[in-house]
Design a protein around this motif. Sequence first.
Motif, short mmCIF file in Angstrom:
data_model
loop_
_atom_site.label_atom_id
_atom_site.label_comp_id
_atom_site.label_asym_id
_atom_site.label_seq_id
_atom_site.Cartn_x
_atom_site.Cartn_y
_atom_site.Cartn_z
N ASP A 188 19.97 2.01 32.14
CA ASP A 188 21.14 2.40 30.57
C ASP A 188 22.00 3.18 31.32
N SER A 189 22.89 3.24 31.22
CA SER A 189 24.07 4.04 31.47
C SER A 189 24.75 5.10 30.15
N LEU A 190 25.02 5.87 30.78
CA LEU A 190 25.05 7.04 29.38
C LEU A 190 25.98 7.90 29.43
N HIS A 191 26.88 8.23 28.45
CA HIS A 191 28.03 8.85 28.51
C HIS A 191 27.80 10.73 28.01
N VAL A 192 27.35 10.47 26.23
CA VAL A 192 27.67 11.48 25.78
C VAL A 192 26.72 11.58 24.78
N ILE A 193 26.02 12.67 24.69
CA ILE A 193 25.03 13.23 23.71
C ILE A 193 25.67 12.73 21.81
N GLU A 194 25.32 11.30 21.46
CA GLU A 194 26.42 12.43 19.66
C GLU A 194 24.87 12.70 18.88
N TYR A 195 25.76 12.87 18.22
CA TYR A 195 25.08 14.34 17.13
C TYR A 195 24.53 13.77 16.05
N LEU A 196 24.52 12.36 15.46
CA LEU A 196 23.44 11.40 14.52
C LEU A 196 22.54 10.76 15.21
N GLY A 197 21.73 11.40 15.28
CA GLY A 197 19.71 11.28 16.11
C GLY A 197 20.16 10.90 18.03
N GLY A 198 22.09 11.46 18.30
CA GLY A 198 21.88 11.08 19.74
C GLY A 198 22.42 10.59 19.89
N GLY A 199 23.11 9.16 19.22
CA GLY A 199 23.54 8.16 19.19
C GLY A 199 22.46 7.37 20.54
N PHE A 200 23.93 6.91 21.01
CA PHE A 200 22.85 6.30 22.55
C PHE A 200 22.31 6.79 23.09
N ALA A 201 22.21 8.10 23.62
CA ALA A 201 21.35 8.42 24.26
C ALA A 201 20.22 8.74 23.46
N GLY A 202 20.13 9.50 22.03
CA GLY A 202 18.76 8.99 21.42
C GLY A 202 18.15 7.26 21.57
N ARG A 203 18.36 6.29 21.48
CA ARG A 203 18.57 5.32 21.18
C ARG A 203 17.83 5.00 23.07
N ALA A 204 17.88 5.56 23.46
CA ALA A 204 17.82 5.62 25.18
C ALA A 204 16.33 6.28 25.49
N VAL A 205 16.03 7.41 24.37
CA VAL A 205 15.14 8.15 24.81
C VAL A 205 13.98 7.68 23.58
N GLU A 206 14.56 6.84 23.10
CA GLU A 206 13.64 6.01 22.29
C GLU A 206 12.75 5.01 22.77
N TYR A 207 13.76 4.23 23.36
CA TYR A 207 13.19 3.09 23.94
C TYR A 207 13.03 3.63 25.77
N ASP A 208 12.57 4.51 26.09
CA ASP A 208 12.24 5.42 27.15
C ASP A 208 10.96 4.35 28.06
N ASP A 209 10.58 4.08 27.26
CA ASP A 209 8.90 3.33 27.91
C ASP A 209 9.56 1.85 28.69
N GLY A 210 10.20 1.60 28.47
CA GLY A 210 10.87 0.01 29.19
C GLY A 210 12.41 0.37 29.74
N ILE A 211 12.28 1.42 29.87
CA ILE A 211 13.95 2.10 31.05
C ILE A 211 12.96 2.21 32.34
N ASP A 212 13.91 1.82 33.43
CA ASP A 212 13.15 2.14 34.94
C ASP A 212 14.60 2.78 35.58
N HIS A 213 15.65 3.52 34.83
CA HIS A 213 16.84 4.32 35.58
C HIS A 213 17.66 5.39 34.54
N HIS A 214 17.45 5.73 34.03
CA HIS A 214 18.82 6.76 33.87
C HIS A 214 19.67 6.50 34.20
N HIS A 215 21.30 6.28 33.97
CA HIS A 215 21.62 6.25 34.51
C HIS A 215 23.33 7.29 33.54
N VAL A 216 23.32 8.59 34.22
CA VAL A 216 24.10 9.93 33.44
C VAL A 216 25.09 10.17 33.99
#
Length: 459
Positions: free
Chosen positions: A197-225
């Motif tokens: 996954d490719s992440l750009h910004v921490i959004e303050y509504l639960g982290g936004g897409f960065a928060g979703r990346a954390v939620e599904y971290d067990d299924g992600i092999d590589h975080h691109h930030v």
Amino acid sequence: MREARIAHPDATVETTRPAVQQSLPRRVYDVLELRAPWLIDVLREAVTRRRARRIARPLPRARFGSADAATGTVPAPAAPAADGPPAILFGLHWLQPSGAERWAVETIGIARRLGFLPIVVTDHDSVHPWLTRPELADALVLALTQEPVRPVAGDADLLEALLRRYDVRGAVIHHSDWLYAALPALKRLRPELPVVDSLHVIEYLGGGFAGRAVEYDDGIDHHHVISPQLVDWLRDVQGSTPRRSGSHRWPGSRPARSGVRRTGCRPGGTAPGSRRRAVHDRLRRTALAAEAPRPLPPARAPSAAAGADYRAILHGGGESRPLVDALIRRYGLEKRVELRDESTPVGQTYADSDLLVIPSLNEGLTLTTFEAIAAGIPVLSADVGSQRTIVEGEMLVPWRARGFLRAAIPLIADFASGGAAGEARRERAWRAQRDRTRAFAALPDAHHHFEGLLSTWRR
């Protein structure tokens, strides 16, 4: 149940926005946003502070169990198609102009050049004006409706059909709720498939897409930030493990520490000199790139303070356009604010500008910052996200609206005065930012990083 939506060829974002019955609080909010935007700023800032405290601790993780979250069924492993071309599954927010989508489309272009068939799934309502871009030629594009965010009956069927019909070699997530939510099913159907996954910004509504990346971290092999702030938050706050954390320069400001690395999107080369004006020429225009409608008070106030023939360019479009139009009329800014959409090349806006102002409430590390500096234009930015990576000193001002205006107005007035001292001050700011951009650009390039990464999926 989700649907695929097809818009009329002449449709726009405004004409296709679904008509919904708004609640009383929403209607009150809309009235205040037009008639008392300063009050909305105060409310937004209070909410932002509260939400920032919530995501300053570890977020919950999704369970990767044995049954599909929507149907309760256990799908059988899906063998890839043996006779089709190798494919990559891309999850996108939409195909609409933005910095994040520009990078997403670039990675799709990389996949095409490497011989992959891009399978692109969008999950946010849009007319998708970028659907005809050359990077998407011959791609399979599925435009789903936005709701619901969580898995529904049929999502697993769609995913399974794609995995059985095409020789999918991996998945890339660019701000896609649908593909994040599909990861548990994806890992059951094809546990060997790599996911990035490719992440750009921490959004303050639960982290936004960065928060979703954390939620599904067990299924992600590589975080691109792309920003140091996001690197630190993923690794130090959310505990993203070294095995699954990696990335490169968008461009980053300092060498990556163990755990999370970062990459960067190319800034397009740094200009040999600043965009200079003759001494005693006043600041005629400044580009305002921001979270609309926050740019409007800065556009109004400095012009009065400077007493100059000062105009602002607001470049962009989308769902906030009607509100921005209304605020321009309300404040009498028709002669001071010029609205431009994607029909005007961004390069033309930079060529017409002397300063980039970013008064956003939340950002990561903006691509516009690098573009402006490369065009010889200094950046005045709110102190949000990782903007301080490039913008420092007096050019980095408080993010709250009142503090932003108190700091920005006299600075812009000095730049606009036409005096030699103001022009020298503006050029010093640009040179300092150019030097930080050059240091940042020494990190590996995201384009080449993804090129190398996707090359390994060709087998």
